[in-house]
Design a protein around this motif. Structure first.
Motif, PDB file in Angstrom:
ATOM      1  N   ARG A 127       0.564  -1.237   0.070  1.00 23.74           N
ATOM      2  CA  ARG A 127       0.121   0.144   0.060  1.00 23.74           C
ATOM      3  C   ARG A 127       0.932   1.345   0.097  1.00 23.74           C
ATOM      4  O   ARG A 127       1.665   1.403   0.841  1.00 23.74           O
ATOM      5  CB  ARG A 127      -0.895   0.030   1.346  1.00 23.74           C
ATOM      6  CG  ARG A 127      -1.780   1.396   1.412  1.00 23.74           C
ATOM      7  CD  ARG A 127      -3.049   0.981   2.017  1.00 23.74           C
ATOM      8  NE  ARG A 127      -3.770   2.093   2.556  1.00 23.74           N
ATOM      9  CZ  ARG A 127      -4.470   2.692   1.480  1.00 23.74           C
ATOM     10  NH1 ARG A 127      -4.807   2.270   0.331  1.00 23.74           N
ATOM     11  NH2 ARG A 127      -5.404   3.730   1.827  1.00 23.74           N
ATOM     12  N   PRO A 128       0.664   2.023  -0.956  1.00 24.63           N
ATOM     13  CA  PRO A 128       1.554   3.314  -1.124  1.00 24.63           C
ATOM     14  C   PRO A 128       1.197   4.281   0.101  1.00 24.63           C
ATOM     15  O   PRO A 128       0.203   3.997   0.599  1.00 24.63           O
ATOM     16  CB  PRO A 128       1.234   3.732  -2.207  1.00 24.63           C
ATOM     17  CG  PRO A 128       0.143   2.950  -3.134  1.00 24.63           C
ATOM     18  CD  PRO A 128      -0.026   2.192  -2.207  1.00 24.63           C
ATOM     19  N   ILE A 148      -1.265   8.418  -2.824  1.00 23.19           N
ATOM     20  CA  ILE A 148      -2.662   8.303  -2.985  1.00 23.19           C
ATOM     21  C   ILE A 148      -3.440   9.745  -3.337  1.00 23.19           C
ATOM     22  O   ILE A 148      -4.392   9.793  -4.102  1.00 23.19           O
ATOM     23  CB  ILE A 148      -3.318   7.390  -2.068  1.00 23.19           C
ATOM     24  CG1 ILE A 148      -2.726   5.987  -2.263  1.00 23.19           C
ATOM     25  CG2 ILE A 148      -5.063   7.351  -2.262  1.00 23.19           C
ATOM     26  CD1 ILE A 148      -3.146   5.120  -0.925  1.00 23.19           C
ATOM     27  N   GLN A 149      -3.245  10.360  -2.402  1.00 24.05           N
ATOM     28  CA  GLN A 149      -3.764  11.881  -2.462  1.00 24.05           C
ATOM     29  C   GLN A 149      -3.472  12.604  -3.865  1.00 24.05           C
ATOM     30  O   GLN A 149      -4.259  13.451  -4.476  1.00 24.05           O
ATOM     31  CB  GLN A 149      -3.446  12.563  -1.300  1.00 24.05           C
ATOM     32  CG  GLN A 149      -4.360  14.024  -1.213  1.00 24.05           C
ATOM     33  CD  GLN A 149      -5.661  13.681  -1.129  1.00 24.05           C
ATOM     34  OE1 GLN A 149      -6.014  12.878  -0.304  1.00 24.05           O
ATOM     35  NE2 GLN A 149      -6.409  14.640  -1.822  1.00 24.05           N
ATOM     36  N   LYS A 150      -2.032  12.496  -4.156  1.00 18.66           N
ATOM     37  CA  LYS A 150      -1.712  13.157  -5.264  1.00 18.66           C
ATOM     38  C   LYS A 150      -2.425  12.520  -6.763  1.00 18.66           C
ATOM     39  O   LYS A 150      -2.815  13.067  -7.483  1.00 18.66           O
ATOM     40  CB  LYS A 150      -0.008  12.779  -5.598  1.00 18.66           C
ATOM     41  CG  LYS A 150       0.668  13.559  -4.832  1.00 18.66           C
ATOM     42  CD  LYS A 150       0.782  14.718  -5.147  1.00 18.66           C
ATOM     43  CE  LYS A 150       2.023  15.703  -4.680  1.00 18.66           C
ATOM     44  NZ  LYS A 150       2.432  16.950  -4.960  1.00 18.66           N
ATOM     45  N   LEU A 151      -2.620  11.076  -6.364  1.00 21.74           N
ATOM     46  CA  LEU A 151      -3.230  10.344  -7.639  1.00 21.74           C
ATOM     47  C   LEU A 151      -4.742  10.909  -7.632  1.00 21.74           C
ATOM     48  O   LEU A 151      -5.345  11.133  -8.681  1.00 21.74           O
ATOM     49  CB  LEU A 151      -3.088   8.925  -7.583  1.00 21.74           C
ATOM     50  CG  LEU A 151      -1.932   8.172  -7.860  1.00 21.74           C
ATOM     51  CD1 LEU A 151      -2.010   6.767  -7.677  1.00 21.74           C
ATOM     52  CD2 LEU A 151      -1.304   8.763  -9.107  1.00 21.74           C
ATOM     53  N   LEU A 179       2.077  -1.421  -9.624  1.00 18.34           N
ATOM     54  CA  LEU A 179       1.104  -0.802  -8.592  1.00 18.34           C
ATOM     55  C   LEU A 179       0.641   0.274  -8.901  1.00 18.34           C
ATOM     56  O   LEU A 179      -0.636   0.803  -8.398  1.00 18.34           O
ATOM     57  CB  LEU A 179       2.030  -0.967  -7.283  1.00 18.34           C
ATOM     58  CG  LEU A 179       1.339  -0.570  -6.039  1.00 18.34           C
ATOM     59  CD1 LEU A 179      -0.352  -1.331  -5.790  1.00 18.34           C
ATOM     60  CD2 LEU A 179       2.024  -0.476  -4.820  1.00 18.34           C
ATOM     61  N   PHE A 180       1.378   1.254  -9.561  1.00 22.51           N
ATOM     62  CA  PHE A 180       1.116   2.738  -9.970  1.00 22.51           C
ATOM     63  C   PHE A 180      -0.493   2.445 -10.888  1.00 22.51           C
ATOM     64  O   PHE A 180      -1.289   3.114 -10.641  1.00 22.51           O
ATOM     65  CB  PHE A 180       2.224   3.519 -10.763  1.00 22.51           C
ATOM     66  CG  PHE A 180       1.655   4.549 -11.445  1.00 22.51           C
ATOM     67  CD1 PHE A 180       1.278   5.745 -10.786  1.00 22.51           C
ATOM     68  CD2 PHE A 180       1.230   4.701 -12.799  1.00 22.51           C
ATOM     69  CE1 PHE A 180       1.035   6.955 -11.332  1.00 22.51           C
ATOM     70  CE2 PHE A 180       0.854   5.928 -13.472  1.00 22.51           C
ATOM     71  CZ  PHE A 180       0.783   7.167 -12.767  1.00 22.51           C
ATOM     72  N   LYS A 186      -7.957   2.622  -8.910  1.00 26.43           N
ATOM     73  CA  LYS A 186      -8.676   2.726  -7.841  1.00 26.43           C
ATOM     74  C   LYS A 186      -9.008   4.198  -7.633  1.00 26.43           C
ATOM     75  O   LYS A 186      -9.880   4.712  -6.898  1.00 26.43           O
ATOM     76  CB  LYS A 186      -7.708   2.226  -6.573  1.00 26.43           C
ATOM     77  CG  LYS A 186      -7.747   0.689  -6.565  1.00 26.43           C
ATOM     78  CD  LYS A 186      -6.949   0.186  -5.173  1.00 26.43           C
ATOM     79  CE  LYS A 186      -6.943  -1.190  -5.331  1.00 26.43           C
ATOM     80  NZ  LYS A 186      -6.053  -1.538  -3.950  1.00 26.43           N
ATOM     81  N   ALA A 187      -8.209   5.146  -7.918  1.00 26.32           N
ATOM     82  CA  ALA A 187      -8.289   6.572  -8.026  1.00 26.32           C
ATOM     83  C   ALA A 187      -9.491   7.219  -8.689  1.00 26.32           C
ATOM     84  O   ALA A 187      -9.675   8.132  -9.118  1.00 26.32           O
ATOM     85  CB  ALA A 187      -7.042   7.323  -7.949  1.00 26.32           C
ATOM     86  N   LYS A 188     -10.186   6.164  -9.623  1.00 21.82           N
ATOM     87  CA  LYS A 188     -11.199   6.326 -10.775  1.00 21.82           C
ATOM     88  C   LYS A 188     -10.643   7.459 -11.794  1.00 21.82           C
ATOM     89  O   LYS A 188     -11.284   8.323 -12.188  1.00 21.82           O
ATOM     90  CB  LYS A 188     -12.305   7.104 -10.014  1.00 21.82           C
ATOM     91  CG  LYS A 188     -12.847   5.708  -9.075  1.00 21.82           C
ATOM     92  CD  LYS A 188     -14.250   6.263  -8.251  1.00 21.82           C
ATOM     93  CE  LYS A 188     -14.932   5.463  -7.514  1.00 21.82           C
ATOM     94  NZ  LYS A 188     -14.424   4.259  -6.980  1.00 21.82           N
TER      95      LYS A 188
END
Length: 133
Positions: free
Chosen positions: A9-10, A15-18, A89-90, A96-98
């Motif tokens: 899990r990053p 995740i927020q950046k994505l 993973l990216f 997942k970040a839609k």
């Protein structure tokens, strides 16, 4: 039954950046980046929150979502094998970040071309050239 493997899990920062469609280094999606995220998440207090604006509303987010890792490496500083693992993973995380599917498909094709570029087989520095690209 419960397995003995944790899915990498990053960091919340990545995740927020994505989620915001912003650039983030691939290192955050590497095994080392995920280990760093796990280590730092254990060291940050659970009640350490910051206020942010989302769609004209104020929300509380973990402070870790706003802090870059001091250990992060630029993409061209990764080894090619780490780059390959990180990009996988990216791609999972942008889904997942839609992110829009055409964007995901374009990046998948871009990474495929990098991984399969002829310079990798015809030069001692091919991997370095590809990562610098």
């Amino acid at each position: 039954s419960v397995g003995n493997y944790l899915t990498p899990r990053p960091a919340q920062y990545a995740i927020q950046k994505l989620t915001n469609f912003e650039y983030v280094e691939l290192w955050y999606f590497s095994p080392e980046g995920c280990k760093d995220a796990l280590k730092s998440s254990r060291s940050v207090a659970d009640n350490d929150l910051s206020i942010t604006r989302t769609d004209d509303q104020l929300t509380l987010r973990p402070t870790s979502a706003f802090k870059a890792s001091k250990a992060a490496l630029a993409d061209h500083e990764l080894s090619f094998s780490i780059f390959l693992r990180a990009k996988n993973l990216f791609l999972v995380q942008i889904s997942k970040a839609k992110w829009p599917q055409p964007n995901i498909d374009a990046l998948s094709l871009f990474f495929w071309h990098l991984e399969n570029h002829s310079i990798r087989n015809n030069s001692d520095i091919g991997d370095m050239v590809i990562l610098t690209y």
